[in-house]
Motif scaffolding. Sequence first.
Motif, PDB file in Angstrom:
ATOM      1  N   ASP A  14       0.810  -1.191   0.023  1.00  0.00           N
ATOM      2  CA  ASP A  14      -0.256   0.006   0.121  1.00  0.00           C
ATOM      3  C   ASP A  14       0.826   1.214   0.267  1.00  0.00           C
ATOM      4  N   SER A  15       0.610   2.265  -0.785  1.00  0.00           N
ATOM      5  CA  SER A  15       1.258   3.267  -0.969  1.00  0.00           C
ATOM      6  C   SER A  15       0.214   4.579  -1.075  1.00  0.00           C
ATOM      7  N   ARG A  16       0.650   5.719  -0.776  1.00  0.00           N
ATOM      8  CA  ARG A  16      -0.406   6.825  -0.677  1.00  0.00           C
ATOM      9  C   ARG A  16       0.502   8.200  -0.681  1.00  0.00           C
ATOM     10  N   ALA A  17      -0.049   9.156  -1.079  1.00  0.00           N
ATOM     11  CA  ALA A  17       0.746  10.537  -1.056  1.00  0.00           C
ATOM     12  C   ALA A  17      -0.289  11.471  -1.557  1.00  0.00           C
ATOM     13  N   GLY A  18      -0.171  12.897  -0.993  1.00  0.00           N
ATOM     14  CA  GLY A  18      -0.696  13.835  -1.203  1.00  0.00           C
ATOM     15  C   GLY A  18      -0.548  15.034  -0.042  1.00  0.00           C
ATOM     16  N   PHE A  19      -1.361  15.876  -0.358  1.00  0.00           N
ATOM     17  CA  PHE A  19      -1.508  17.133   0.633  1.00  0.00           C
ATOM     18  C   PHE A  19      -2.858  17.177   1.480  1.00  0.00           C
ATOM     19  N   ASP A  20      -2.960  17.745   2.233  1.00  0.00           N
ATOM     20  CA  ASP A  20      -4.216  18.117   3.030  1.00  0.00           C
ATOM     21  C   ASP A  20      -4.034  19.264   3.874  1.00  0.00           C
ATOM     22  N   GLU A  21      -4.967  20.473   3.286  1.00  0.00           N
ATOM     23  CA  GLU A  21      -5.017  21.871   3.917  1.00  0.00           C
ATOM     24  C   GLU A  21      -5.553  21.752   5.234  1.00  0.00           C
ATOM     25  N   ILE A  22      -6.659  21.101   5.262  1.00  0.00           N
ATOM     26  CA  ILE A  22      -7.357  20.882   6.759  1.00  0.00           C
ATOM     27  C   ILE A  22      -6.278  20.619   7.704  1.00  0.00           C
ATOM     28  N   ARG A  23      -5.710  19.345   7.432  1.00  0.00           N
ATOM     29  CA  ARG A  23      -4.798  18.959   8.476  1.00  0.00           C
ATOM     30  C   ARG A  23      -3.432  19.607   8.540  1.00  0.00           C
ATOM     31  N   LYS A  24      -3.297  20.389   7.577  1.00  0.00           N
ATOM     32  CA  LYS A  24      -1.979  21.386   7.657  1.00  0.00           C
ATOM     33  C   LYS A  24      -0.747  20.345   7.447  1.00  0.00           C
ATOM     34  N   LEU A  25      -1.179  19.625   6.128  1.00  0.00           N
ATOM     35  CA  LEU A  25       0.012  18.574   5.737  1.00  0.00           C
ATOM     36  C   LEU A  25       0.325  19.158   4.348  1.00  0.00           C
ATOM     37  N   ASP A  26       1.467  19.795   4.197  1.00  0.00           N
ATOM     38  CA  ASP A  26       2.027  20.438   2.934  1.00  0.00           C
ATOM     39  C   ASP A  26       2.349  19.105   2.019  1.00  0.00           C
ATOM     40  N   LEU A  27       2.905  18.135   2.573  1.00  0.00           N
ATOM     41  CA  LEU A  27       2.962  16.756   1.703  1.00  0.00           C
ATOM     42  C   LEU A  27       3.118  15.508   3.084  1.00  0.00           C
ATOM     43  N   TYR A  28       2.319  14.508   2.485  1.00  0.00           N
ATOM     44  CA  TYR A  28       2.339  13.228   3.315  1.00  0.00           C
ATOM     45  C   TYR A  28       2.349  12.211   2.430  1.00  0.00           C
ATOM     46  N   TYR A  29       3.203  11.014   2.688  1.00  0.00           N
ATOM     47  CA  TYR A  29       3.418   9.980   2.222  1.00  0.00           C
ATOM     48  C   TYR A  29       3.486   8.729   3.011  1.00  0.00           C
ATOM     49  N   GLU A  30       3.218   7.436   2.626  1.00  0.00           N
ATOM     50  CA  GLU A  30       3.320   6.402   3.386  1.00  0.00           C
ATOM     51  C   GLU A  30       3.417   5.041   2.448  1.00  0.00           C
ATOM     52  N   ASN A  31       4.282   4.138   2.979  1.00  0.00           N
ATOM     53  CA  ASN A  31       4.372   2.999   2.199  1.00  0.00           C
ATOM     54  C   ASN A  31       4.262   1.781   3.435  1.00  0.00           C
ATOM     55  N   GLY A  32       3.617   0.554   2.901  1.00  0.00           N
ATOM     56  CA  GLY A  32       3.483  -0.407   3.675  1.00  0.00           C
ATOM     57  C   GLY A  32       3.278  -1.725   3.088  1.00  0.00           C
ATOM     58  N   ALA A  33       3.559  -2.753   4.065  1.00  0.00           N
ATOM     59  CA  ALA A  33       3.274  -4.260   3.397  1.00  0.00           C
ATOM     60  C   ALA A  33       3.026  -5.157   4.357  1.00  0.00           C
TER      61      ALA A  33
END
Length: 152
Positions: A14-33
Amino acid sequence: ATADVGHHLYTYGDSRAGFDEIRKLDLYYENGAGLGVHVLTHPLFKLNLEAGANYQKQERSLGPDQSSFYGRSGQDVTWKISQRLTFTEKFEFFDNINDYEQFRFRVDSTLALAVWKNFSLNLSLLDIYDTNPARTVNRNELQLRSSIGVTF
């Protein structure tokens, strides 16, 4: 992505990436297995359980950036209520490996109404909880979304 390993077991990535104005995240990403098990596989009702590891990085606009390894446990359900109506739900719990008082979870539930061929109208409820969010951000975020789904 998943790959079956026998009749009941599967692996996932599983991989995700993005930004979230409401949660004050300029960039977030995660990787897992990890590894999952098909608990129920009825044509009208499916239940899977999963466990694995996950790396998450958050570049925050307020407060210090965060990066940690998490243990991940999760489950997902698909219930075909009728020919045109389907309910799906996914729950994920992330426990920080270095600080067990720090955790996150996500619950994503969707009711989808098939309207024409590969198109559906969807109503989703997303709940995100984080014990250590960016400064000024609530620990719990609840979203209600409507969307048009396209499957192919």
